[in-house]
Design an enzyme around this catalytic site. Structure first.
Site, PDB file in Angstrom:
ATOM      1  N   LEU A  15       0.809  -1.215   0.000  1.00 57.96           N
ATOM      2  CA  LEU A  15       0.000   0.000   0.000  1.00 57.96           C
ATOM      3  C   LEU A  15       0.847   1.272   0.000  1.00 57.96           C
ATOM      4  CD1 LEU A  15      -3.037  -0.565   2.388  1.00 57.96           C
ATOM      5  CD2 LEU A  15      -3.090   0.116  -0.015  1.00 57.96           C
ATOM      6  N   GLY A  17       4.037   1.831  -0.977  1.00 57.18           N
ATOM      7  CA  GLY A  17       4.770   2.045  -2.220  1.00 57.18           C
ATOM      8  C   GLY A  17       3.857   2.391  -3.385  1.00 57.18           C
ATOM      9  N   ARG A 300      -3.971  -3.843  21.689  1.00 53.04           N
ATOM     10  CA  ARG A 300      -3.303  -5.126  21.484  1.00 53.04           C
ATOM     11  C   ARG A 300      -2.215  -5.437  22.497  1.00 53.04           C
ATOM     12  NH1 ARG A 300      -3.071  -4.791  14.892  1.00 53.04           N
ATOM     13  NH2 ARG A 300      -5.316  -5.096  14.641  1.00 53.04           N
ATOM     14  N   ARG A 422       0.475   0.253  18.248  1.00 54.05           N
ATOM     15  CA  ARG A 422      -0.439   0.677  17.185  1.00 54.05           C
ATOM     16  C   ARG A 422      -1.854   0.192  17.480  1.00 54.05           C
ATOM     17  NH1 ARG A 422      -2.586  -1.854  13.074  1.00 54.05           N
ATOM     18  NH2 ARG A 422      -1.106  -3.576  12.869  1.00 54.05           N
ATOM     19  N   LEU A 428      -3.448   0.116   7.970  1.00 53.86           N
ATOM     20  CA  LEU A 428      -3.822   0.333   6.562  1.00 53.86           C
ATOM     21  C   LEU A 428      -3.930   1.835   6.317  1.00 53.86           C
ATOM     22  CD1 LEU A 428      -6.463  -2.495   5.949  1.00 53.86           C
ATOM     23  CD2 LEU A 428      -4.153  -2.324   5.015  1.00 53.86           C
TER      24      LEU A 428
END
Lengths: 636, 255
Positions: A15, A17, A300, A422, A428
């Site tokens: 995504l 690049g 997380r 994160r 994304l």
């Protein structure tokens, strides 16, 4: 192509690049896109659950401000705040753009974009395409780049491996050296700027990782070894819910919990009954118990540590203490949810679980455990703060620039947005957003560039090509008994046990010395392969060597940070929130003071610089201009 | 599925080829498969110690793999004669000895690696994209899509270009122009998108030309081998109706 068109090289076709490529090609520059394989095979395809953007589709009064606050706090205040602000502000526009590309986002009954809940937040903020969101977003940009290819604006160099950058006498990046993975030809390419979008590095923990086998971090390690600074390497995310597996631990998206999935273990670890025969009253829903406010959707790092505690400390893993290694599992349960709902919204992971575990998550709870997932740390990149608006200044050539002029980094290989941990569905977003920003920044850099790579002397390129070809020769010559694939396995085992979910200084010292020893064993390398055509052992051996170098940065950065923050957990320095105490209680307020004092010492970015004897670690301040660290993270 | 559960010994028979134009040859390997092992994990184990059944030390087998969860499409090969992703081919479910061959219809690079560049060229040929003004925010949303249309489209958008359908199709071949099932399904997908349909005519003309839809021989192999259960023949059927209407429009004018 206008007269001012310049040549840019983008390395990596996930995504990040592809977005950088789109932005650069649309700005009128020629882009050469390098990838180890056809770009649509990139690891972005593995992202499942979704992408965050405040659209407030669910009547919950969501706001961009709240997205910013959640991201900052989710990352334990460690990320610079201007880039976070800009990313969250631009997220809705990115979603609109993806939608125009034809990405098959899941829909509400009215045909609008649906949104669901993810971890570490209280609002349904995550757009998704079933449970294959990364794949769908990747294909959306892949199709656009293919269109630009037919227009002659982009040239793909697939099946080429990036080996190094070429710097001129002033230290400016003027191109790269790469290897054709088929002919093994080593060749230099001139470029007026280079964008590294090489992704993550989970393979350093193989096989206990959710990452694709090409997420090695080798490219980032190579530019680090050439002088690029590497930041916050100690912050590596372990995803709480990965399938068990000996070859790979496959991701079961956080969306499973966002959509109502529950994590539990039998209260009696010796309970041998089938999970669905265990009554509610005999189940321990530990996330809901310990974190009643966020429950199964805590961030997380917290979920991963809770599972760690349940299995490793309390001995409550499924099967109990006498289950040996297989005590390392807890249930992720979807069986109480509506089957149609689950199939529509999580179909892709149901299919993965059925195929690889041979069981149906609609019929029986899944068995999961934390696994290496995502690097918050990465190449240090700059940004220019907008003095009036507070975010990143749009179009500044400083945005996403590494400390090497002409070299930019975006996507998971940079360190910019996630701090110490994160939030789910922010990757994304950061990959796409940073790719676009990096593309725009490079376009600005090029417009101010007086002399392009064409003026750089040929000798620069020849020297670097020769150095890389010599390295290939050195790696190819059998010198002993060390197999590259076995070295990789040992690296993964070492990192998983000693630089994992829970850290300890003595273990980290041991890891650093084992990593030095692992590096030395390359002196006795034997590829066991002499082919001069598509020699995968050679490419892999070189990757593993550079992974070892990067693992040293991770271990040294972890050793240097004596505190607990986000994913970096060193129990010896833990400042635990007093149990049952909340803001206003004297015990909590005393904790807050200790927490603030700790921030004064440790709320700073770790920056590693390459040195032949090992990484040199320094620190730099974090921009906290938007949200001062007054509130400790508290998801109870 | 638990670690210490049973291991089994399996024989792999692999069709090898050193270079694109070299002659293929077969080699057999016997190795231990761990519980839950798949063809990719077995090939990974083999790399560490690549010795044939006859005890000969040989170069490791070249093969492609990446995600290992059947979403990237890299590892497709012929397994016991069937085209399928190797990562989701579980050893316990395969008849032994297990025969591995490179995916047919594509040029062999080395051993089990093939060059699927053709597929991507075909995607260009059929214009498998939605044409947008630019990848910037123009502050407009794409038009709404009903959940029913979404569900139908989503089936096609999961195509990972693994090439299994191409390998199984009797009409696809290195000397034939047929674009193959996967690119056709993408035409179906793009033509259904509310703005993608603006270029429907161009896409239909592309598949009405040589190598297009009429080369489909209706063998229906594609839909049987697709690992993602994409209804490829349904797409081809829908495109048949679209091209018929387009042919009439071309004859009698557009409205």
């Amino acid at each position: 192509m206008s007269a001012s068109a310049r040549q840019v090289i983008v390395i990596g076709g996930g995504l990040g690049g592809l977005w950088a490529t789109l932005a650069l090609a649309e700005a009128g520059h020629r882009v050469m896109l390098f990838s180890l394989f056809e770009v649509m095979r990139s690891h972005s395809a593995c992202a499942q659950g979704g992408i965050n953007a405040v659209l407030d589709m669910k009547g919950q009064h969501d706001s961009v401000q709240q997205h910013i606050v959640d991201t900052i706090k989710g990352g334990s205040y460690l990320a610079n705040q201007p880039p976070i602000q800009s990313m969250c502000e631009d997220a809705p526009g990115l979603i609109r753009t993806f939608e125009r590309m034809g990405v098959t986002f899941s829909r509400t009954p009215e045909g609008l974009l649906d949104q669901r809940l993810f971890g570490g937040v209280k609002h349904k903020r995550t757009c998704f395409a079933g449970a294959s969101t990364g794949q769908q977003l990747l294909y959306g940009v892949d199709q656009q780049v293919r269109r630009l290819e037919t227009e002659g604006k982009v040239e793909k160099q697939e099946w080429w491996e990036f080996l190094s950058i070429v710097k001129d006498v002033d230290g400016v990046c003027r191109g790269i050296v790469a290897m054709d993975l088929r002919s093994l030809e080593v060749r230099a390419f001139r470029a007026d700027a280079v964008v590294l979008a090489s992704g993550g590095l989970g393979q350093i923990y193989a096989p206990k990782t959710t990452c694709s086998t090409n997420s090695t971090g080798a490219a980032a390690s190579r530019v680090y070894q050439q002088g690029a600074r590497f930041a916050n390497a100690e912050f590596f995310q372990f995803h709480p819910t990965a399938m068990l597996g000996e070859d790979k631990t496959r991701l079961m998206t956080e969306a499973a919990r966002g959509e109502g999935g529950r994590v539990w273990v039998p209260k009696d670890p010796g309970d041998r009954r089938e999970p669905l025969r265990i009554p509610e009253s005999e189940r321990f829903y530990f996330l809901e118990d310990w974190y009643p406010s966020y429950g199964n959707t805590v961030p997380r790092d917290i979920a991963a540590r809770a599972i760690w505690k349940v299995t490793r400390e309390l001995g409550l893993g499924v099967g109990g203490a006498d289950a040996g290694e297989s005590r390392d599992r807890v249930y992720l349960d979807l069986t109480h949810l509506d089957r149609n709902f689950v199939s529509t919204r999580l179909g892709a992971i149901l299919s993965i679980y059925r195929k690889f575990a041979g069981q149906d998550p609609l019929e029986t709870p899944m068995e999961i455990f934390p696994a290496a997932h995502y690097a918050m740390g990465g190449l240090w990149v700059d940004y220019e703060k907008d003095p009036t608006r507070g975010g990143m200044k749009a179009g500044s050539p400083r945005n996403h620039a590494t400390n090497i002029p002409g070299l930019y980094a975006c996507g998971e290989c940079d360190y910019a947005y996630h701090g110490a941990n994160r939030l789910g569905a922010n990757s994304l977003l950061s990959a796409s957003y940073s790719g676009r920003v990096a593309g725009e920044a490079v376009a600005s850099y090029l417009s101010g560039l007086e002399q392009g790579a064409e003026a750089a002397p040929a000798a620069l390129f020849e020297t670097e090509s020769r150095r890389q070809a010599d390295l290939n020769q050195q790696f190819s010559r059998p010198r002993g008994d060390q197999n590259p694939f076995r070295l990789h396995r040992e690296l993964g085992a070492l990192m998983t046990t000693q630089v994992g979910v829970v850290r300890d200084n003595a273990e980290l010292d041991a890891a650093l010395s084992s990593l030095r020893e692992l590096e030395q064993r390359f002196e006795r390398l034997d590829l066991s392969e002499s082919s001069r055509w598509a020699n995968q052992s050679l490419a892999h051996a070189r990757q593993v060597f550079d992974m070892v170098k990067l693992a040293q940065v991770m271990a040294a950065s972890a050793r240097a940070r004596d505190e607990c923050r986000g994913a970096h957990f060193k129990p010896a320095f833990d400042l635990a929130i007093p149990q049952g105490k909340f803001p206003g209680d004297p015990e909590f307020e005393a904790y807050r003071e200790r927490w603030k004092a700790n921030n004064a010492d440790w709320l700073k970015t770790t920056v590693a610089e390459y040195h032949p004897d090992g990484p040199r670690i320094a620190f730099e301040p974090v921009d906290l201009g938007l949200l001062a660290p007054e509130q400790p993270r508290d998801y109870r | 599925m638990h670690a210490e559960a049973n291991r089994q010994t399996v024989e792999l028979r692999i069709r090898r080829q050193d270079r694109p134009n070299a002659a293929p040859y077969w080699q057999s390997f016997v190795l231990e498969a761990r519980a839950g092992a798949n063809v990719v994990s077995l090939l990974m184990d083999l790399r560490e110690h690549c010795v044939t059944k006859d005890g000969e030390r040989v170069d490791p087998v070249a093969f492609e793999h990446n995600c290992m969860e059947e979403v990237c499409g890299a590892c497709a090969m012929l397994i016991n004669g069937l085209p399928r992703p190797a990562c989701s081919a579980l050893i316990a479910e395969l008849e032994a000895p297990i025969r591995l061959e490179p995916l047919p219809k594509f040029p062999v690079v080395r051993d089990l690696m093939v060059d699927r560049a053709r597929m991507f060229e075909h995607l260009k040929q059929v214009k498998a994209w939605v044409r947008i003004d630019g990848a910037w925010d123009n502050h407009e949303r794409a038009p709404r899509i009903s959940p029913q249309d979404w569900a139908a489209n989503y089936l096609y958008s999961r195509c990972m270009s693994c090439g299994c359908c191409m390998a199984a199709c009797p009409q696809v071949g290195s000397d034939q122009a047929f674009v193959g099932p996967a690119p056709l399904a993408q035409v179906r997908l793009m033509n259904a998108h509310p703005t993608g349909r603006y270029d429907k005519t161009e896409r239909l003309h592309a598949i009405m030309a040589e190598g297009g839809l009429s080369d489909c021989g209706n063998a229906q192999n594609c839909v049987r081998v697709c690992p993602k259960a994409i209804p490829l023949t349904t797409a081809i059927g829908e495109l048949g109706r679209q091209t018929t209407l387009q042919a009439l429009k071309d004859l009698f004018g557009n409205d």
